[in-house]
Structures are given as C-alpha cells and as structure tokens.
Design a protein around this motif. Structure first.
Motif, PDB file in Angstrom:
ATOM      1  N   TRP A 148     -40.750  20.007 -43.337  1.00  0.00           N
ATOM      2  CA  TRP A 148     -41.031  21.348 -43.835  1.00  0.00           C
ATOM      3  C   TRP A 148     -42.415  21.805 -43.375  1.00  0.00           C
ATOM      4  N   GLU A 202     -40.938  26.365 -45.402  1.00  0.00           N
ATOM      5  CA  GLU A 202     -39.737  26.661 -44.623  1.00  0.00           C
ATOM      6  C   GLU A 202     -39.279  25.381 -43.933  1.00  0.00           C
ATOM      7  N   LEU A 203     -37.972  25.177 -43.897  1.00  0.00           N
ATOM      8  CA  LEU A 203     -37.407  23.969 -43.300  1.00  0.00           C
ATOM      9  C   LEU A 203     -37.494  24.042 -41.787  1.00  0.00           C
ATOM     10  N   GLU A 247     -36.232  15.418 -44.276  1.00  0.00           N
ATOM     11  CA  GLU A 247     -36.437  16.830 -43.981  1.00  0.00           C
ATOM     12  C   GLU A 247     -37.908  17.106 -43.668  1.00  0.00           C
ATOM     13  N   GLU A 302     -41.233  24.160 -52.969  1.00  0.00           N
ATOM     14  CA  GLU A 302     -40.251  24.463 -51.928  1.00  0.00           C
ATOM     15  C   GLU A 302     -40.260  25.938 -51.546  1.00  0.00           C
TER      16      GLU A 302
END
Length: 463
Positions: A369, A43-44, A367, A39
């Motif tokens: 990423w 970056e999201l 999500e 993670e």
C-alpha cells in the motif's frame, strides 16, 4: 506460551491484543513517532496471493474402502481456462505433461493418485470469487487488462496448476480462455527454481536439518503429550504405518482423513470429525517441528530460510519493483502452491505462534500500500484465510497477521517489513546449502523432474 493463529490474540497482534495495538499507536503519536496509517488514507499498489491447492485424492488406498476413489470424482475443467506453462527463468513456453504423483499407478477405484477432485476445483473457484470481490469488484484489477495486470505462478505439479485455472475461472468468469502459468524447474542448488514445491534433495544442509527433525518427531518417536491421542486413534481402528511411511506418523492419518473430508466422502469407521480436528492439530505440531529443524527450534531461522527463503525473496523483489515502477509490475500475483508452501511462510511471519495446518485453498496475501498524500510512504499488510476442511464447508474467517516486530499494527512500513523478514532471505543458496564445488556431482539423474508427488529424493511428500 504459544497461541493458535486462529485465536483473537494472534489475529489481533501475536503478542498485542487490539487494545494494546491501539495504545501503541496513540503513544507513537504522542511522542512524535511516525503516525499509524488507516486503510482509507492508503491506496493499494500490489497484492501477492499464495494458496494451497483444492481437495485431492490420496496417494494410497485404505483397507476399509479400497475402491472409494473412483474416476467420477475427478475435476472437470470444461468451464476453466487452459494453461500455457512458461519457464520462470527463460520465459519461454514449455511443452511438458505435469503429474501429481511420482507413481503413475492409479488408486484401486481408478482415480489418479494426488489428482484434484471436483470438490477441489470448486474450492478453487470459490477462492477466485473471493479474490474477485476483493480485487476486481473494487476496480483494482480490470478483467480487460488481465494479461498485463495479473501474473500466475505455480509449482511444477498438475493439481496446483489446475487450482490456478480454477481460481482464475472464479476471478474473471467473463470468459478467460487461456492463461499463462509460470513454473520453475527441478535441479540441485540454485539450479532448482521450482522453489514453491519445497525439496530437500536440492540442498544438503536442508536435508540434514530435516532428517534430524524427523528423527525427533515421527510415528515411533513423539512428545509424550501426543501419545494419548495416538492411543485413542489406535483404539478407534487406525494403525500407525510401517516402513518408510512411519516417519509421517499422525501426518499420514491426517492426510487420508483430509482427502475424504475434502471430497465429501465418509471418514474412516469410528473416526468422528471432532477427532479428525484433534489429529489435524497434532499433525500441524509435528510438521512445525520439521520446519523448525527440530523440537528445540534453535535451527528455525536457518531451516525456514533454506526451505522457502527464495520464495520470500521473490515476494520482496516483486514488491521492490512495484514500489518504484508500479506500471512495470503486475498488480496481482497468484501463487499456486501446497501446505508446505503456505505453512513455512506463515511461520516466518509468526515465529513464536502455533500455526495450524493450512486447509484446502487456504491463502496468504501480501499487500503493498502507498499513502495517498503526504510522504507517500509504503506499507505492507499480510492477511491469512485458513481455507476449508471439506466439501461444502465454509471457508474460515480471514485475519490480519500482525507482526510483533512491526509494533503489532495492521500496516507495517515496507522498509521495516524488509528488515524484519530479511533474516529469512537467502543471499547465496549454493553456499548456504554446502554445495560449493560439489554441485556437479549431485546433479539429478534422468526422471527426477517427473517426481512431484514426493519431494525429489527427500523425505517430504507434497501434500
């Protein structure tokens, strides 16, 4: 063998425990395969969050306490933003009054059937606070840019729109006065764009699959392993419903008990919370059978695809836009739905696992990423929070849904994720539903769009 979604085995791999997943990652590195991201190296880009509504009133009274559902249990929205409904396709404002039940009758205590309760609204706000900590406090979403960065979606039902309002109140408590909520419309085949609510009436093939599944598991016909629980419940005073309600069976018991627990009301006499949890698990197995298109599971992919393939398609489409034009796509998409929204989507991700019943304000997060450096590869992470069973009860622990065909890793490369999930995406809904040349004859009559309490013309109440 199946495993509960809440167990460590499933939370860590659905087939791969944490140690195995780590070994797979090391093996990939040793043999020159693509490295497994962390993670901190990503970056999201976008988050899409589906959630079930908060606690609600039931659709029927019970003999033990016929006036327990009083008006003062109703949610108060004074501290919540108002909602401006927007048509999903035309993007034009709608001036319609949404309902919670196909019946306009109230319960004996005065509360409307299916209405969001004060406890349910608080659950929505609590979920909003959790989302604020994840997406606002980290700087991913800026409250001052809410209208540009956040998109709100909902089924065409009052309590789901109201739950969205509660979530937004928790997400941006700085004083958002109004929020646009995009909803679909009711129709037949591809004309039915309210796919978050789930309806068998819009698709003849789906109706046939589910009718067969209901015959295999209902209040009068069920696996032998479930009968001892039914006997214990009947000895405790519960009665299997008759008539059309018989098809729900244990699901009917679960619904009444869940509504009471959700709003802090006493359960039925002689029914403990422990027994309720057993009923809840049995009802989930019954519901999964229906969503699988039968007990054998041989129709699972088709049944799930017709039920929510268009919902999944919306998720993938939004990811696709964000991947190439992230400034043109919302950063955060909120989907107000039902248990019959969240559960099928979970089953697509974990087709071999036993999925529990999504509790109030359970949420499923997709999500997207991107790598901060190097090839700028795109990855998907999916997380599930099981919500809360009752008023004042804590939300369940969140877990990453590790997809076995993605190697059981926390992050799945976007292209791989799309390939894995592609079997559930609908390419031609009218054709797959068997509607070619007959759609006009099946056009819904007047008033159909005013029946959100029960799937329009179908067999499944929107719980």
């Amino acid at each position: 063998a199946t495993a509960s979604l809440y167990s460590p085995k499933v939370a860590h791999a659905l087939g791969f425990d944490e140690g195995s997943a780590t070994l797979l990652g090391r093996a990939a590195t040793l043999f020159g395969m693509k490295s497994v991201p962390r993670e901190e190296d990503l970056e999201l880009v976008q988050a899409q969050v589906f959630f079930r509504h908060g606690a609600r009133a039931p659709f029927t009274d019970n003999e033990d306490a016929p006036k327990i559902w009083t008006k003062n249990l109703r949610a108060n929205f004074t501290a919540c933003p108002s909602a401006q409904l927007i048509d999903l396709k035309s993007r034009k404002p709608l001036n319609v009054e949404l309902k919670d039940s196909e019946s306009e009758e109230t319960l004996a205590g005065g509360l409307s059937k299916g209405a969001l309760t004060a406890s349910g609204l608080q659950m929505a706000k609590d979920l909003g606070v959790a989302l604020r900590e994840r997406y606002v406090a980290t700087g991913f979403v800026k409250p001052s840019n809410f209208d540009e960065e956040v998109l709100c979606r909902s089924s065409r039902v009052a309590r789901t729109v109201e739950t969205v309002r509660g979530v937004v109140a928790g997400l941006v408590p700085e004083g958002k006065n109004s929020v646009q909520v995009h909803v679909g419309d009711v129709g037949v085949g591809s004309a039915q764009t309210d796919w978050l609510i789930f309806s068998t009436a819009c698709c003849p093939r789906l109706r046939a699959l589910y009718a067969g599944a209901v015959k295999e598991w209902n209040g009068g016909n069920m696996p032998d392993a479930e009968r001892p629980l039914v006997t214990r419940c009947e000895e405790a005073g519960l009665s299997m419903p008759g008539g059309r309600e018989l098809r729900y069976g244990v699901i009917n018991w679960r619904d009444g008990l869940s509504c009471r627990l959700g709003s802090g009301l006493p359960l039925f006499p002689k029914i403990s919370e422990a027994l309720y949890m057993e009923i809840n698990a049995s009802a989930a197995r019954q519901f999964a059978c229906w969503f699988n298109g039968g007990r054998s599971g041989e129709n699972q992919t088709e049944a799930l695809r017709l039920a929510h393939g268009r919902t999944l398609g919306e998720v993938l489409d939004r990811m696709g836009v964000a991947a190439v034009q992230h400034n043109a796509a919302p950063k955060l998409v909120l989907y107000g739905g039902h248990d019959v929204t969240v559960m099928p989507l979970l089953m697509m991700l974990t087709p071999k696992a036993e999925v529990g019943w999504p509790s109030y304000c359970s949420d499923l997060r997709y999500e997207l990423w991107r790598e901060k450096a190097g090839q700028k590869r795109l990855f998907v992470r999916v997380q599930y929070g099981p919500g809360t069973h009752g008023a004042g009860k804590p939300f369940g622990d969140r877990a990453t849904v590790r997809i076995q065909r993605c190697g059981g890793q926390e992050f799945c490369e976007l292209d791989t994720f799309k390939q894995v999930m592609g079997q559930y995406v609908v390419s031609d809904f009218d054709k797959e539903c068997g509607l070619e040349g007959v759609k006009e004859a099946m056009r819904p009559g007047p008033g159909l769009s005013q029946r959100p309490g029960e799937a329009q013309g179908g067999s499944f109440r929107q719980l």
